[in-house]
Enzyme design. Structure first.
Site, PDB file in Angstrom:
ATOM      1  N   CYS A  75       5.310   5.314  -6.343  1.00  0.00           N
ATOM      2  CA  CYS A  75       4.330   6.401  -6.400  1.00  0.00           C
ATOM      3  C   CYS A  75       4.291   6.839  -7.852  1.00  0.00           C
ATOM      4  O   CYS A  75       5.185   7.549  -8.322  1.00  0.00           O
ATOM      5  CB  CYS A  75       4.716   7.565  -5.495  1.00  0.00           C
ATOM      6  SG  CYS A  75       3.558   8.955  -5.666  1.00  0.00           S
ATOM      7  N   CYS A 107       3.858  10.796  -8.312  1.00  0.00           N
ATOM      8  CA  CYS A 107       4.806  11.793  -7.827  1.00  0.00           C
ATOM      9  C   CYS A 107       5.942  11.105  -7.098  1.00  0.00           C
ATOM     10  O   CYS A 107       6.781  10.463  -7.707  1.00  0.00           O
ATOM     11  CB  CYS A 107       4.074  12.794  -6.920  1.00  0.00           C
ATOM     12  SG  CYS A 107       5.126  14.089  -6.308  1.00  0.00           S
ATOM     13  N   SER A 108       5.963  11.213  -5.800  1.00  0.00           N
ATOM     14  CA  SER A 108       7.093  10.706  -5.023  1.00  0.00           C
ATOM     15  C   SER A 108       6.665  10.401  -3.602  1.00  0.00           C
ATOM     16  O   SER A 108       7.482  10.443  -2.699  1.00  0.00           O
ATOM     17  CB  SER A 108       8.187  11.769  -4.986  1.00  0.00           C
ATOM     18  OG  SER A 108       7.643  12.936  -4.410  1.00  0.00           O
ATOM     19  N   CYS A 109       5.385  10.127  -3.405  1.00  0.00           N
ATOM     20  CA  CYS A 109       4.878   9.921  -2.050  1.00  0.00           C
ATOM     21  C   CYS A 109       5.641   8.785  -1.379  1.00  0.00           C
ATOM     22  O   CYS A 109       5.827   7.717  -1.964  1.00  0.00           O
ATOM     23  CB  CYS A 109       3.382   9.623  -2.080  1.00  0.00           C
ATOM     24  SG  CYS A 109       2.452  10.994  -2.784  1.00  0.00           S
TER      25      CYS A 109
END
Lengths: 97, 222
Positions: free
Chosen positions: B122, B125-127
């Site tokens: 991702c 972000c951190s999806c």
């Protein structure tokens, strides 16, 4: 220059730090707060993202993951008038005393 | 900067934070912990949230583990019809195994083959498919992984000990807030006759992201 959160392809020669990180209690709480805030219709995930993505560059670079979250949560809740900055600062001072 | 914040972020800040280190150190800022506690207590005090709702959030998070993803993959390895349903709709397929992903956004399962290997990142972000796999590992959230995975995926995988033949196509998939991915790795040779539980035991978290491939080793007793 891409926005601060847009990392794909940015020059970075650092190795991947593969150390495991067990979430600390406050990190679990920050995550749970966000779940409860979205569940209660107080703020949305998109608002969380906007708050993270608009952090100052140096803060973003050096903040840990949930530090970014709580920074954004605080910002959005203050914007919405749910909390105000002064009472948060006071409570931080009380808790840290 | 071109993001409209209007002032240059130079070296003259006085924000009271230690920022000598390059990469965020997860959990290293007690200031953030304190602010989290302060915000939690104020929200509960004002009746915006209940302490129980926060506790439920913690319970939900810690109840989600990569074991769920491993069970899904093991079932797909032994049941071709299930695999097709998984590739068609991962949330429905998870539900068949009693794994509740209802509150998740769309999850897409990507099958690795002899010709194609998937790697998930991702960049923004951190999806991550948290409902299925739990919170993402720290490295998945790191700036280095997010920057490098899309330009040098083989070098990144090599750091995890993964070397793929040159003829295998590497597809890097960028997660978003609306679509998350789970990799269905290839079933390793030497696992004929293994039970579903034995197979699930070799499907690691990192193989579900695509940085490693499951290895057979000895079947574990389960």
């Amino acid at each position: 220059m891409p926005l601060i959160h847009d990392r794909g392809g940015l020059p970075d020669d650092r190795p991947i730090d593969r150390a495991e990180h067990e979430l600390e209690d406050w990190e679990l709480t920050a995550d749970a707060l966000m779940q409860a805030l979205t569940g209660g219709g107080v703020m949305t995930v998109d608002e969380l993202r906007r708050g993270v993505e608009s952090m100052e560059r140096w803060r973003y670079e050096h903040a840990s993951y949930y530090d970014r979250w709580i920074t954004s949560i605080e910002k959005v809740l203050v914007e919405k008038g749910v909390l105000n900055g002064a009472e948060i600062d006071r409570r931080v001072a009380e808790l840290g005393a | 900067m071109s993001d409209g914040h209007g002032h240059d972020h130079g070296h003259d800040h006085d924000h009271g934070h230690d920022h000598d280190h390059d990469e965020p150190v997860e959990g290293a800022l007690p200031a953030a912990a304190l602010r989290t506690r302060a915000i939690e207590s104020l929200l509960v005090e004002k009746g915006v949230l209940t302490a129980e709702a926060v506790a439920r959030g913690v319970d939900w998070l810690v109840s989600r583990t990569p074991t769920n993803g491993a069970r899904i993959v093991a079932r797909a390895w032994v049941d071709p019809a299930y695999k097709q349903r998984l590739l068609a709709d991962a949330k429905v397929a998870a539900g068949e195994l009693g794994i509740d992903a209802a509150q998740s956004v769309t999850v897409v399962a990507l099958e690795n083959t002899a010709a194609v290997h998937h790697l998930v990142v991702c960049t923004l972000c951190s999806c991550y498919p948290r409902a299925l796999l739990g919170p993402p590992p720290a490295w998945y959230k790191s700036n280095a992984y997010r920057s490098r995975a899309v330009v040098e995926p083989r070098a990144v995988m090599a750091e995890f000990g993964t070397e793929l033949p040159a003829e295998v196509e590497v597809r890097v998939v960028d997660s978003t807030a609306d679509i998350r991915y789970i990799v269905v790795p290839r079933r390793p040779a030497g696992t004929d006759g293994w039970s579903e539980e034995q197979l699930a035991a070799i499907v690691t978290r990192d193989s579900l992201v695509g940085v490693v491939q499951p290895v057979a080793g000895e079947p574990v007793a389960v």
